[in-house]
Enzyme design. Structure first.
Site, PDB file in Angstrom:
ATOM      1  N   LYS A 175     -39.710  53.506 -32.435  1.00 45.21           N
ATOM      2  CA  LYS A 175     -40.643  53.689 -33.560  1.00 45.21           C
ATOM      3  C   LYS A 175     -42.014  54.152 -33.087  1.00 45.21           C
ATOM      4  O   LYS A 175     -42.595  55.060 -33.679  1.00 45.21           O
ATOM      5  CB  LYS A 175     -40.778  52.385 -34.359  1.00 45.21           C
ATOM      6  CG  LYS A 175     -39.538  51.990 -35.120  1.00 45.21           C
ATOM      7  CD  LYS A 175     -39.804  50.836 -36.081  1.00 45.21           C
ATOM      8  CE  LYS A 175     -40.277  49.583 -35.361  1.00 45.21           C
ATOM      9  NZ  LYS A 175     -39.289  49.059 -34.408  1.00 45.21           N
ATOM     10  N   ARG A 190     -43.443  44.155 -42.677  1.00 46.74           N
ATOM     11  CA  ARG A 190     -42.358  43.621 -41.856  1.00 46.74           C
ATOM     12  C   ARG A 190     -41.467  42.662 -42.634  1.00 46.74           C
ATOM     13  O   ARG A 190     -40.522  42.104 -42.083  1.00 46.74           O
ATOM     14  CB  ARG A 190     -42.892  42.957 -40.594  1.00 46.74           C
ATOM     15  CG  ARG A 190     -43.730  41.731 -40.804  1.00 46.74           C
ATOM     16  CD  ARG A 190     -43.978  41.041 -39.470  1.00 46.74           C
ATOM     17  NE  ARG A 190     -42.753  40.491 -38.920  1.00 46.74           N
ATOM     18  CZ  ARG A 190     -42.546  40.282 -37.620  1.00 46.74           C
ATOM     19  NH1 ARG A 190     -43.478  40.609 -36.751  1.00 46.74           N
ATOM     20  NH2 ARG A 190     -41.414  39.762 -37.204  1.00 46.74           N
ATOM     21  N   ARG A 198     -34.754  48.114 -18.967  1.00 47.17           N
ATOM     22  CA  ARG A 198     -36.101  48.520 -18.570  1.00 47.17           C
ATOM     23  C   ARG A 198     -36.561  47.747 -17.340  1.00 47.17           C
ATOM     24  O   ARG A 198     -36.338  46.537 -17.238  1.00 47.17           O
ATOM     25  CB  ARG A 198     -37.044  48.263 -19.755  1.00 47.17           C
ATOM     26  CG  ARG A 198     -38.286  49.089 -19.774  1.00 47.17           C
ATOM     27  CD  ARG A 198     -38.839  49.238 -21.188  1.00 47.17           C
ATOM     28  NE  ARG A 198     -38.884  48.004 -21.964  1.00 47.17           N
ATOM     29  CZ  ARG A 198     -39.100  47.967 -23.266  1.00 47.17           C
ATOM     30  NH1 ARG A 198     -39.258  49.092 -23.946  1.00 47.17           N
ATOM     31  NH2 ARG A 198     -39.139  46.818 -23.908  1.00 47.17           N
ATOM     32  N   ARG A 208     -39.068  42.215 -17.403  1.00 44.33           N
ATOM     33  CA  ARG A 208     -39.912  41.255 -18.114  1.00 44.33           C
ATOM     34  C   ARG A 208     -39.033  40.246 -18.846  1.00 44.33           C
ATOM     35  O   ARG A 208     -37.929  40.569 -19.281  1.00 44.33           O
ATOM     36  CB  ARG A 208     -40.804  41.968 -19.137  1.00 44.33           C
ATOM     37  CG  ARG A 208     -41.777  42.956 -18.526  1.00 44.33           C
ATOM     38  CD  ARG A 208     -42.729  43.507 -19.561  1.00 44.33           C
ATOM     39  NE  ARG A 208     -42.017  44.002 -20.756  1.00 44.33           N
ATOM     40  CZ  ARG A 208     -42.624  44.601 -21.771  1.00 44.33           C
ATOM     41  NH1 ARG A 208     -43.922  44.783 -21.756  1.00 44.33           N
ATOM     42  NH2 ARG A 208     -41.922  45.032 -22.806  1.00 44.33           N
ATOM     43  N   ARG A 237     -34.580  38.845 -30.941  1.00 44.33           N
ATOM     44  CA  ARG A 237     -35.479  39.726 -31.686  1.00 44.33           C
ATOM     45  C   ARG A 237     -34.712  40.513 -32.752  1.00 44.33           C
ATOM     46  O   ARG A 237     -35.212  40.748 -33.855  1.00 44.33           O
ATOM     47  CB  ARG A 237     -36.176  40.698 -30.725  1.00 44.33           C
ATOM     48  CG  ARG A 237     -37.224  40.036 -29.841  1.00 44.33           C
ATOM     49  CD  ARG A 237     -37.684  40.957 -28.728  1.00 44.33           C
ATOM     50  NE  ARG A 237     -38.327  42.160 -29.256  1.00 44.33           N
ATOM     51  CZ  ARG A 237     -38.609  43.229 -28.498  1.00 44.33           C
ATOM     52  NH1 ARG A 237     -38.281  43.232 -27.222  1.00 44.33           N
ATOM     53  NH2 ARG A 237     -39.200  44.277 -29.037  1.00 44.33           N
TER      54      ARG A 237
END
Length: 215
Positions: free
Chosen positions: A13, A88, A127, A161, A172
């Protein structure tokens, strides 16, 4: 144009918002930027948000809505904006409708970036960040370093992370499905939703988004 951009974490996004806003000549308004700006400037809403955050509590919708309202009333947003991360949830979507109605304007489109859940997990959990410089970002599949675990740029250690772990990503996604995804049906009832696949190269997704918006 007045656009809301929605999609799960890992849909790209932020990247798409920046490209689309530039192409359309409208400001990109992200929730993260709103919070950072209000907190750094010490605005009343920023101080209120900070007090909740320091206490480990969720910032109430009313604070987020107030920040978004103030930003949309700024001069550069008079002729349009692209909202990223707001609304949201349905309560925020209803509040946005009231804000726009008060200004005698309305949304032109809600762009829904669609990505399979397994691809979201793959994108985020793969990542790797350099411990020496967080701007050096790699991916085990899409942008692998020459030597596993070592930054190509400076030789620093690459790490994952905590909030990029598969477990955290799936949590999430659950929050997204519960809180944010219902706004798609809310806006679909208003005939505003354009759904596009966010798979493919960045410029390919941008092209699909621009085509959808021209409808």
């Amino acid at each position: 144009m007045r656009i809301v951009l929605v999609g799960p974490p890992g849909a790209g996004k932020g990247t798409q918002a920046a490209y689309l806003a530039k192409n359309l000549g409208i400001p990109h308004i992200s929730t993260g930027d709103l919070f950072r700006a209000n907190i750094s400037q010490g605005t009343p809403l920023g101080l209120e948000a900070q007090s909740y955050m320091k206490a480990g509590q969720l910032v109430p919708d009313s604070v987020t809505i107030g920040m978004a309202r103030d930003r949309m009333e700024q001069a550069d947003a008079v002729n349009g904006f692209l909202l990223d991360g707001f609304p949201r949830n349905v309560a925020q979507a209803e509040a946005l409708d009231e804000i726009l109605k008060a200004g005698h304007v309305q949304l032109d489109a809600v762009l829904d970036l669609e990505v399979p859940e397994d691809e979201v997990v793959k994108r985020i959990a793969g990542r790797r960040i350099c411990r020496n410089d967080s701007a050096h970002v790699f991916h085990v599949t899409y942008n692998a370093p020459k030597t596993e675990g070592v930054c190509d740029a400076c030789g620093g250690e690459l790490y994952q992370r905590d909030d990029d772990s598969e477990e955290t990503v799936r949590r999430r996604l659950e929050v997204y499905h519960t809180e944010t995804e219902p706004i798609i049906d809310y806006y679909r009832a208003q005939n505003l939703v354009e759904t596009i696949s966010a798979l493919g190269k960045v410029d390919e997704v941008t092209a699909k988004a621009m085509t959808a918006l021209k409808k």
